[in-house]
Design a protein around this motif. Structure first.
Motif, PDB file in Angstrom:
ATOM      1  N   PHE A 246      -8.746  -3.282   9.768  1.00 24.84           N
ATOM      2  CA  PHE A 246      -8.743  -1.904   9.296  1.00 24.84           C
ATOM      3  C   PHE A 246      -7.926  -1.022  10.232  1.00 24.84           C
ATOM      4  CE2 PHE A 246     -12.703  -3.828   7.879  1.00 24.84           C
ATOM      5  CZ  PHE A 246     -12.770  -3.454   6.544  1.00 24.84           C
ATOM      6  N   LEU A 247      -7.462   0.105   9.711  1.00 22.57           N
ATOM      7  CA  LEU A 247      -6.794   1.097  10.545  1.00 22.57           C
ATOM      8  C   LEU A 247      -7.811   1.671  11.532  1.00 22.57           C
ATOM      9  CD1 LEU A 247      -4.688   3.032   7.892  1.00 22.57           C
ATOM     10  CD2 LEU A 247      -3.776   1.664   9.775  1.00 22.57           C
ATOM     11  N   THR A 248      -7.489   1.606  12.815  1.00 23.70           N
ATOM     12  CA  THR A 248      -8.404   2.088  13.844  1.00 23.70           C
ATOM     13  C   THR A 248      -8.736   3.564  13.655  1.00 23.70           C
ATOM     14  OG1 THR A 248      -7.478   0.469  15.382  1.00 23.70           O
ATOM     15  CG2 THR A 248      -8.745   2.279  16.335  1.00 23.70           C
ATOM     16  N   THR A 249      -7.754   4.355  13.235  1.00 22.43           N
ATOM     17  CA  THR A 249      -7.997   5.790  13.060  1.00 22.43           C
ATOM     18  C   THR A 249      -9.068   6.049  12.005  1.00 22.43           C
ATOM     19  OG1 THR A 249      -6.117   5.824  11.510  1.00 22.43           O
ATOM     20  CG2 THR A 249      -5.697   6.519  13.786  1.00 22.43           C
ATOM     21  N   SER A 250      -9.104   5.233  10.945  1.00 18.77           N
ATOM     22  CA  SER A 250     -10.112   5.447   9.909  1.00 18.77           C
ATOM     23  C   SER A 250     -11.499   5.025  10.393  1.00 18.77           C
ATOM     24  CB  SER A 250      -9.737   4.701   8.623  1.00 18.77           C
ATOM     25  OG  SER A 250      -9.848   3.299   8.774  1.00 18.77           O
ATOM     26  N   ILE A 251     -11.546   4.024  11.270  1.00 22.82           N
ATOM     27  CA  ILE A 251     -12.833   3.612  11.851  1.00 22.82           C
ATOM     28  C   ILE A 251     -13.353   4.702  12.777  1.00 22.82           C
ATOM     29  CG2 ILE A 251     -13.911   1.993  13.468  1.00 22.82           C
ATOM     30  CD1 ILE A 251     -12.238  -0.208  12.260  1.00 22.82           C
ATOM     31  N   GLU A 252     -12.459   5.276  13.588  1.00 28.86           N
ATOM     32  CA  GLU A 252     -12.865   6.345  14.494  1.00 28.86           C
ATOM     33  C   GLU A 252     -13.363   7.560  13.727  1.00 28.86           C
ATOM     34  OE1 GLU A 252      -9.317   6.835  16.751  1.00 28.86           O
ATOM     35  OE2 GLU A 252      -9.807   5.226  18.173  1.00 28.86           O
ATOM     36  N   ALA A 253     -12.705   7.851  12.600  1.00 30.23           N
ATOM     37  CA  ALA A 253     -13.137   8.980  11.775  1.00 30.23           C
ATOM     38  C   ALA A 253     -14.520   8.710  11.192  1.00 30.23           C
ATOM     39  CB  ALA A 253     -12.130   9.227  10.652  1.00 30.23           C
ATOM     40  N   ALA A 254     -14.779   7.455  10.803  1.00 32.58           N
ATOM     41  CA  ALA A 254     -16.092   7.101  10.263  1.00 32.58           C
ATOM     42  C   ALA A 254     -17.171   7.234  11.329  1.00 32.58           C
ATOM     43  CB  ALA A 254     -16.060   5.681   9.706  1.00 32.58           C
TER      44      ALA A 254
ATOM     45  N   ILE B 181       0.856  -1.195   0.000  1.00 36.89           N
ATOM     46  CA  ILE B 181       0.000   0.000   0.000  1.00 36.89           C
ATOM     47  C   ILE B 181       0.888   1.240   0.000  1.00 36.89           C
ATOM     48  CG2 ILE B 181      -1.687   1.350   1.318  1.00 36.89           C
ATOM     49  CD1 ILE B 181      -2.758  -1.297   2.431  1.00 36.89           C
ATOM     50  N   CYS B 182       1.933   1.177   0.802  1.00 38.36           N
ATOM     51  CA  CYS B 182       2.875   2.302   0.913  1.00 38.36           C
ATOM     52  C   CYS B 182       4.006   2.140  -0.094  1.00 38.36           C
ATOM     53  CB  CYS B 182       3.419   2.405   2.331  1.00 38.36           C
ATOM     54  SG  CYS B 182       2.210   3.003   3.518  1.00 38.36           S
ATOM     55  N   THR B 183       3.656   2.233  -1.363  1.00 34.99           N
ATOM     56  CA  THR B 183       4.646   2.283  -2.441  1.00 34.99           C
ATOM     57  C   THR B 183       4.220   3.372  -3.415  1.00 34.99           C
ATOM     58  OG1 THR B 183       3.465   0.580  -3.713  1.00 34.99           O
ATOM     59  CG2 THR B 183       5.292  -0.164  -2.318  1.00 34.99           C
TER      60      THR B 183
ATOM     61  N   ASP C 219      -2.752   9.532  -0.719  1.00 33.96           N
ATOM     62  CA  ASP C 219      -1.638   9.874   0.166  1.00 33.96           C
ATOM     63  C   ASP C 219      -2.042   9.827   1.639  1.00 33.96           C
ATOM     64  OD1 ASP C 219       0.052  10.192  -1.970  1.00 33.96           O
ATOM     65  OD2 ASP C 219      -0.120  12.375  -2.049  1.00 33.96           O
ATOM     66  N   SER C 220      -3.261  10.253   1.965  1.00 36.03           N
ATOM     67  CA  SER C 220      -3.682  10.252   3.367  1.00 36.03           C
ATOM     68  C   SER C 220      -3.761   8.829   3.926  1.00 36.03           C
ATOM     69  CB  SER C 220      -5.030  10.958   3.510  1.00 36.03           C
ATOM     70  OG  SER C 220      -5.993  10.404   2.636  1.00 36.03           O
ATOM     71  N   TYR C 221      -4.096   7.869   3.062  1.00 33.16           N
ATOM     72  CA  TYR C 221      -4.137   6.452   3.442  1.00 33.16           C
ATOM     73  C   TYR C 221      -2.716   5.979   3.756  1.00 33.16           C
ATOM     74  CZ  TYR C 221      -5.610   1.481   2.686  1.00 33.16           C
ATOM     75  OH  TYR C 221      -5.887   0.136   2.806  1.00 33.16           O
ATOM     76  N   LYS C 222      -1.781   6.281   2.870  1.00 36.52           N
ATOM     77  CA  LYS C 222      -0.385   5.894   3.082  1.00 36.52           C
ATOM     78  C   LYS C 222       0.170   6.533   4.346  1.00 36.52           C
ATOM     79  CE  LYS C 222       0.457   5.446  -1.910  1.00 36.52           C
ATOM     80  NZ  LYS C 222       1.227   5.941  -3.078  1.00 36.52           N
ATOM     81  N   HIS C 223      -0.115   7.821   4.541  1.00 33.14           N
ATOM     82  CA  HIS C 223       0.389   8.521   5.723  1.00 33.14           C
ATOM     83  C   HIS C 223      -0.188   7.922   6.995  1.00 33.14           C
ATOM     84  CE1 HIS C 223       1.126  12.293   3.029  1.00 33.14           C
ATOM     85  NE2 HIS C 223       2.084  11.399   2.907  1.00 33.14           N
ATOM     86  N   ALA C 224      -1.450   7.493   6.941  1.00 32.25           N
ATOM     87  CA  ALA C 224      -2.073   6.899   8.115  1.00 32.25           C
ATOM     88  C   ALA C 224      -1.359   5.618   8.525  1.00 32.25           C
ATOM     89  CB  ALA C 224      -3.548   6.613   7.841  1.00 32.25           C
ATOM     90  N   ILE C 225      -0.937   4.829   7.546  1.00 29.44           N
ATOM     91  CA  ILE C 225      -0.181   3.608   7.854  1.00 29.44           C
ATOM     92  C   ILE C 225       1.176   3.967   8.439  1.00 29.44           C
ATOM     93  CG2 ILE C 225       1.006   1.621   6.813  1.00 29.44           C
ATOM     94  CD1 ILE C 225      -1.333   1.346   4.909  1.00 29.44           C
TER      95      ILE C 225
END
Length: 329
Positions: free
Chosen positions: A236-244, A198-200, A207-213
């Protein structure tokens, strides 16, 4: 067929929903690993044809191990037959099937000499896939990104090896060269890496997805395993779940139940806003090109394998003495 002579590493870059596209597949194949993508990342079968033509054109005359397409073998996938026919017409070297192992699909791919690997999360699924005649089983163990299982990888590999003599691929928390070495030593033929890719630079992730990882690279605890997004358990990334949840897209889980998906109505939209990642995110802190990443993975892999031959294994012994096993002169 996967051309093992052209493999730089025993690695398959996993097909990732909304992340893997022709750019990632081409870069992976040119770097000497197997690149793959989900057919449904293209909105139509016609689009799938265009992607396959792009990949075939870019790899023409290039020595590479092959590439693969992931097909969802489930009644809800109304494109399955058309996409399968497209894969047959283009003689896709590797077809990865998910959510259903069907002999007719396997036979169609075998008709031109292609291989079929199937995603499994437990022994029952693995046995059914083996009965359908698949060439390989992808053991999706605990900690994998996306739709993951819960089994320990060592136990899972041992169970599968007890009845299946085909190709075995290990998925789950693999992001470093030493992880690839460990997978091989544990009995897998290939390592299945998703989150690391994902981070390539060639990834289609925003970019925000890559930065979150990258921001959670020190903590596997920042990954949440839940069925709230699509009805099937996934990481899933916990931060993205919290944002949702903050947007009202998911419940807060305060009543002790799984949060329900409400505002996000389709899985595709859900996965755009709630980002999948595995426990392997804990070792990711940069976004290199695929070529540079594979060079680094190879360096770590080679170092790890060589260390097993060069370093003595020191075990505690009785009376305070050391027992050295396997010392190489």
């Amino acid at each position: 067929m996967i051309k093992t002579d052209f493999l730089r590493l025993p690695v398959i870059a996993a097909p990732m929903f909304l992340v893997s596209g022709p750019e990632l597949v081409i870069a992976s194949c040119r770097a000497g690993i197997v690149g793959t993508f989900p057919a449904l990342n293209q909105r139509s079968t016609e689009g799938l044809v265009e992607w396959l033509q792009t990949i075939e054109s870019a790899l023409e005359g290039v020595l590479h191990p092959g590439f693969g397409v992931n097909l969802i073998v489930h009644g809800s996938n109304t494109r399955l037959q058309a996409d399968l026919e497209t894969c047959v017409q283009h003689r896709v070297p590797l077809v990865i099937t998910s959510l259903g192992a069907v002999k007719e699909v396997v036979d169609a791919v075998h008709s031109y000499g292609g291989l079929v690997f199937h995603d499994v999360i437990n022994r029952r699924h693995a046995e059914k896939a083996a009965e359908a005649g698949v060439d390989g089983l992808i053991c999706v163990a605990a900690g994998a990104g996306g739709h993951a299982g819960t089994l320990n990888p060592f136990a899972f590999l041992n169970e599968v090896r007890s009845f299946f003599d085909g190709t075995v691929v290990l998925s789950g928390s693999l992001s470093r060269g030493r992880d690839i070495a460990a997978a091989r030593l544990a009995g897998a033929d290939y390592a299945y890496l998703g989150t690391r890719f994902i981070c390539t630079a060639e990834s289609r992730a925003e970019d925000s997805y890559k930065h979150a990882i990258e921001e959670v690279h020190s903590a596997a605890k920042d990954i949440t395993y839940t069925d709230a997004v699509s009805g099937v358990n996934a990481n899933f990334l916990t931060t993205s779940i919290e944002a949702a949840r903050a947007r009202g897209a998911l419940g807060d889980g305060s009543d002790g139940s799984q949060p329900e998906l409400n505002a996000i109505e389709s899985e595709a939209k859900a996965w755009r806003d709630i980002w999948s990642a595995g426990h392997g995110a804990s070792g990711i802190s940069d976004t290199p090109t695929v070529a540079d990443l594979v060079i680094e993975l190879e360096r770590e892999f080679t170092t790890s394998i060589n260390a097993l031959h060069e370093a003595p294994v020191v075990c505690p012994a009785r009376h305070g003495q050391e027992t050295r096993i396997g010392v190489t002169s």
